[in-house]
Design a protein around this motif. Sequence first.
Motif, PDB file in Angstrom:
ATOM      1  N   LYS A  13      40.767  48.225  53.918  1.00 22.74           N
ATOM      2  CA  LYS A  13      39.751  47.834  52.929  1.00 22.74           C
ATOM      3  C   LYS A  13      39.431  46.354  53.047  1.00 22.74           C
ATOM      4  N   THR A  14      38.250  46.017  52.597  1.00 18.49           N
ATOM      5  CA  THR A  14      37.913  44.592  52.527  1.00 18.49           C
ATOM      6  C   THR A  14      38.605  44.019  51.293  1.00 18.49           C
ATOM      7  N   ARG A  15      38.556  42.684  51.166  1.00 17.67           N
ATOM      8  CA  ARG A  15      39.221  42.071  50.000  1.00 17.67           C
ATOM      9  C   ARG A  15      38.569  42.517  48.707  1.00 17.67           C
ATOM     10  N   SER A  16      37.303  42.915  48.793  1.00 18.90           N
ATOM     11  CA  SER A  16      36.667  43.391  47.555  1.00 18.90           C
ATOM     12  C   SER A  16      36.901  44.892  47.341  1.00 18.90           C
ATOM     13  N   LYS A  52      36.338  47.507  49.462  1.00 20.83           N
ATOM     14  CA  LYS A  52      35.475  48.495  50.141  1.00 20.83           C
ATOM     15  C   LYS A  52      36.156  49.038  51.385  1.00 20.83           C
ATOM     16  N   THR A  99      37.859  40.308  57.506  1.00 19.01           N
ATOM     17  CA  THR A  99      37.701  40.592  56.069  1.00 19.01           C
ATOM     18  C   THR A  99      38.695  41.648  55.581  1.00 19.01           C
ATOM     19  N   GLN A 148      41.808  43.366  54.152  1.00 20.03           N
ATOM     20  CA  GLN A 148      42.747  42.862  53.151  1.00 20.03           C
ATOM     21  C   GLN A 148      44.177  42.828  53.693  1.00 20.03           C
TER      22      GLN A 148
END
Length: 655
Positions: free
Chosen positions: A616-619, A621, A642, A644
């Motif tokens: 996942k990305t840090r946000s 997703k 990006t 995580q």
Amino acid sequence: MSEQTIESILHEQRTFPPAANFAANAHIKSMADYKALCDRAAKDPEGFWGELAETELDWFQKWENVLDWQPPVAKWFEGGKTNVSYNCLDRHLTTWRKNKAALIWEGEPGDSRTLTYAQLHREVCQMANVIKQFGVKKGDVVGIYMPMIPEAAIAMLACARIGAVHSVVFGGFSAEALRDRLNAAEAKLVITADGGFRKDKVITLKDQVDKALADDAAPSVENVLVVRRIEKDTHMEEGRDHWWHEVRQGISAHCPAEPMDSEDILFILYTSGSTGKPKGVVHTTAGYNLYAHVTTKWTFDLKDTDIFWCTADVGWITGHSYIVYGPLSNGATTVMYEGVPRPSNPGCFWDVVEQYGVTIFYTAPTAIRAFIKAGDKHPNARDLSSLRILGTVGEPINPKAWMWYYQVIGGERCPVVDTWWQTETGGFMITPLPGATPTKPGSATLPFPGIQADVLDLDGNEIPANQGGYLVVKHPWPGMMRTVYGDFNRFRRSYWEHIAPKDGQYFYFAGDGARKDEDGYFWIMGRVDDVINVSGHRLGTMEIESALVSHPAVAEAAVVGKPDEIKGESIVAFVMLEEDYEAGDDLDKALKQHVVEEIGAIARPGEIRFSDDLPKTRSGKIMRRILRSLAAGEEISGDTSTLQDRSVLDKLRER
Ligand code: PRX
């Protein structure tokens, strides 16, 4: 598309010009003719389409205005009154076509039926009167959930005749999927059959309808009309369910076609998008009728002597436009086949071609690749000399499959028309015209006359030749979808704002990447959104993910497509389990079955990979690009900064 396919397409150089004797007899005979049509349409689109509407359709009342375009709202032929069922049936009855075969049907167990235009008209009128008796009025929605039998087409035409809106749900969809679609459209009536035959099995469609309607879960549905097909005991709910062969007794076969406004809705067809909820694509009366008619006529160079066979199911747009509306509007003979090729009968398509002398044959690359695998001996053992045009649709066709189709099926005699289009476009958008366009294996070639297609970047700038970009259409066309049923904002957002409008110019974009070569030929590169194409069936990854997480064992799921030699893509699901559950064969099977129940067999994952975590990305997703590489067994390339937690990658790779 796999790297290998892209590679072979990039280096494809062969061209196949139309044979002189074919071109001489074609509706559109040369590139000069094609260009003249395109120039005319570009200079005066309204004149171009208006003239076709005048010559190709019958009207109860002529339109006042060809096009009113307030982007993204298009209104075609406003003020006009017509009826699609009238154009497909009645107008042929006053000609010699009255006793011509309209529909040739071949059933899976080998039974068959031929309906002339006069007979089809009679059946349609009777069913229309039965539908009216159930209290269905102009504008009401009727769900059609049918096997591939003539009554599927009869039901569609009967709805069109009285101005009811049909919403056909593919017979392979599950009870759950059917219920969602019936509810979304608030269908008042469902037309179905007790069952049908598919791949050597009997499928009990009515049981699925019962399940969909159980506990008043689809409260808008008041009646169910059931066609008898499989002669099995079938539960009939008193007051709600009615046998077609019983209720039609004594019903008049006289039912005048209702004059419809050009922009009255003809049908809704649900299709997958990049969110979890299928979109109800809305098509309206006159524009759709004209577009299905003209594209059938020019792309298949349709003549009165043709026997036209499109192998799609009526549950998809291909069946709507090119089994039912396009061919019948032209007064052609259309073939409908209940069977699908399977290991026990790999030559069944060629039997149908031989038996009925099919002249135009239209199928999907996935079927062609399966035929290649089954071996040349099957087509070679049949007489396919009646064929004169071959068509393909649904997914990019790799040059190897194109060449096989051209050589083995078409005997190097039949032009291959690779038609690019979508549920949303109503009919062909990029396609060869067989008497005019030199074809290149793997390319859908050039836009249909009147279609302004291009390849752009996200800001609406043109992309240089041979570089990939977004495939867009720059000007409205009569067969375009008008809205997403009940959700105009979704229509605007998903199709018209993805590429930024520029100086008042709007661009239609529905999810495909493409490149144009130095000759202006389009090479479709596949979906660039979260939609995958499995055996030519369009599926939203989020729909499958929602189905998976509705199982108690699943905490989170991510679905991607993986290149597949036959199907184009196969489904790989990465699944994170809830704490109390253990990965294993039983759960693997149970989850696959769960997806079948939630959506249908077409969405069954080919592979489930259990995982403790997802990239996942840090946000938060999910990084699908990475999952796609993992599923395909490729090295992970591109930026992973990006991500995580980078250790997830190693864990997933270890599996
Ligand atoms: O990705 C394209 C692919 O099928 C998608 C449309 O799917 P659907 O609405 O279900 O309609 C299928 C039949 C029209 C497109 O976005 N597609 C369709 N035809 C082609 C194709 N991809 C490449 N070449 C084609 N000829």
